[in-house]
Design an enzyme around this catalytic site. Structure first.
Site, PDB file in Angstrom:
ATOM      1  N   THR A 132      -6.911  -5.005   8.881  1.00  0.00           N
ATOM      2  CA  THR A 132      -6.380  -3.808   8.234  1.00  0.00           C
ATOM      3  C   THR A 132      -7.372  -3.206   7.246  1.00  0.00           C
ATOM      4  O   THR A 132      -7.297  -1.998   6.956  1.00  0.00           O
ATOM      5  CB  THR A 132      -5.045  -4.106   7.531  1.00  0.00           C
ATOM      6  N   THR A 133      -8.313  -3.997   6.728  1.00  0.00           N
ATOM      7  CA  THR A 133      -9.380  -3.446   5.895  1.00  0.00           C
ATOM      8  C   THR A 133     -10.220  -2.450   6.685  1.00  0.00           C
ATOM      9  O   THR A 133     -10.835  -1.552   6.108  1.00  0.00           O
ATOM     10  CB  THR A 133     -10.256  -4.577   5.326  1.00  0.00           C
ATOM     11  N   TYR A 138       7.230  -3.942   8.353  1.00  0.00           N
ATOM     12  CA  TYR A 138       8.214  -2.855   8.282  1.00  0.00           C
ATOM     13  C   TYR A 138       9.630  -3.298   8.658  1.00  0.00           C
ATOM     14  O   TYR A 138      10.580  -3.037   7.945  1.00  0.00           O
ATOM     15  CB  TYR A 138       7.797  -1.651   9.144  1.00  0.00           C
ATOM     16  N   ILE A 168     -11.027 -15.310   4.153  1.00  0.00           N
ATOM     17  CA  ILE A 168     -11.334 -14.072   4.870  1.00  0.00           C
ATOM     18  C   ILE A 168     -11.339 -12.985   3.815  1.00  0.00           C
ATOM     19  O   ILE A 168     -10.296 -12.632   3.267  1.00  0.00           O
ATOM     20  CB  ILE A 168     -10.347 -13.786   6.006  1.00  0.00           C
ATOM     21  N   TYR A 214      -1.208 -14.670   9.681  1.00  0.00           N
ATOM     22  CA  TYR A 214      -1.634 -13.885   8.517  1.00  0.00           C
ATOM     23  C   TYR A 214      -0.412 -13.446   7.742  1.00  0.00           C
ATOM     24  O   TYR A 214       0.370 -12.611   8.202  1.00  0.00           O
ATOM     25  CB  TYR A 214      -2.459 -12.679   8.984  1.00  0.00           C
ATOM     26  N   LYS A 246      -4.104 -17.411   7.430  1.00  0.00           N
ATOM     27  CA  LYS A 246      -4.668 -16.630   6.333  1.00  0.00           C
ATOM     28  C   LYS A 246      -3.515 -16.325   5.389  1.00  0.00           C
ATOM     29  O   LYS A 246      -2.611 -15.569   5.717  1.00  0.00           O
ATOM     30  CB  LYS A 246      -5.306 -15.339   6.838  1.00  0.00           C
ATOM     31  N   ARG A 252       2.023  -6.140   1.934  1.00  0.00           N
ATOM     32  CA  ARG A 252       1.857  -5.067   2.906  1.00  0.00           C
ATOM     33  C   ARG A 252       2.930  -5.087   4.000  1.00  0.00           C
ATOM     34  O   ARG A 252       3.313  -4.047   4.511  1.00  0.00           O
ATOM     35  CB  ARG A 252       0.469  -5.149   3.551  1.00  0.00           C
TER      36      ARG A 252
END
Length: 291
Positions: free
Chosen positions: A46-47, A109, A206, A135, A164, A140
């Site tokens: 997402t980065t 979401y 990460i 992850y 992660k 987020r």
């Protein structure tokens, strides 16, 4: 999965002023982080602003990263979504022969139950030709993946090999470290907390910061894993203000501001992400003068 210990870097996606992908800048960035000592790279995290990339662009980015890394370090590919069937289709169709593993974010979401998260990961792991890295990033996704759910997946599903963990909850992190299978890796997803998490027993990071601070961040992780904590602490505190600046407004606005100051990439984005404000950009410049 020894190859996924140490420092991984979640690559940004450089853009040009017209918002097209800047392939030359991406090649420069890949070479910069590898020369800086990172142990592996992560593409399509997402980065990398993946929500703004088309399916064709994601495929092109993955292939380009494989080509330019050229097996110098392992490549992890980000493939995650709140649509389990879509993740399965992508895992089945993507050319993943050169990937070391898949980093898959928890469903976002829709805020599924813990059982829903468990079944999501169990389903995609069964379809994946590569090992899966869980992850957890509740800030987020809107839903925390509990230690119990993580450990259940770690023990039940052979193809799930790592986590992660970016909840920022140190107690939860320690529960996972304490209860995990021997060969299951726990990887930090919080640059500012990486050092204490490594001290608790995590296997690496990460990192967002390693896009720019590749040399010092990789050295911090390496010395911590060697139990040389005085050296690791010195590097952590050297970088600490940088971490604050990188995440004070938005990720990847902060890290792209650092990279733009250094001339590695342009300071360009796709909406809804905007560049760092002028005030933050000046602060980054002042920090770099003394760094």
């Amino acid at each position: 999965m020894e190859q996924l210990k140490g420092t991984g870097v979640a690559l940004v996606t450089p853009f040009k002023a017209d918002e097209s992908i800047d392939w030359n800048a991406l090649e420069n960035l890949i070479n910069y982080v590898i020369d800086g000592g990172v142990n592996y790279v992560v593409t399509l995290g997402t980065t990398g602003e993946t929500p703004t990339l088309s399916a064709d662009e994601k495929l092109d980015l993955m292939k380009f990263t494989f080509e330019k890394v050229s097996k110098r370090v392992p490549v992890v590919v980000g493939i995650g979504d709140y649509n389990t069937r879509d993740v399965v289709k992508r895992l089945e169709k993507c050319p993943l022969d050169e990937a070391a593993a898949i980093l898959s974010v928890a469903p976002y979401y829709s805020k599924p139950t813990q059982e829903g998260i468990y079944q999501h990961y169990k389903t995609i792991a069964a379809a994946s030709p590569k090992p899966i890295i869980l992850y957890n990033v509740p800030g987020r996704t809107g839903r925390n993946m509990t230690a119990d759910t993580t450990l259940r997946l770690a023990h039940d599903v052979e193809n799930i090999v790592a986590m992660k963990e970016a909840s920022g909850d140190m107690a939860q992190c320690m529960q996972i470290i304490q209860g995990k299978p021997k060969d299951f890796l726990v990887i930090s997803g919080d640059d500012a907390l990486a050092l204490p998490q490594l001290a608790c027993g995590m296997d690496g990071v990460i990192s967002v910061a390693a896009n720019f601070l590749a040399k010092d961040f990789s050295a911090m992780v390496k010395t911590a894993l060697e139990n040389n904590y005085p050296a690791a602490r010195a590097l952590h505190y050297k970088m600490m203000q940088g971490f604050d600046l990188m995440f004070s407004e938005n990720n990847p606005a902060g890290i792209k501001g650092f990279l733009a100051h250094a001339g590695i990439i342009g300071n360009y984005f796709r909406l809804p992400v905007l560049p760092a404000t002028d005030a933050l950009y000046r602060q980054i410049g002042e920090y770099l003068k003394q760094y």
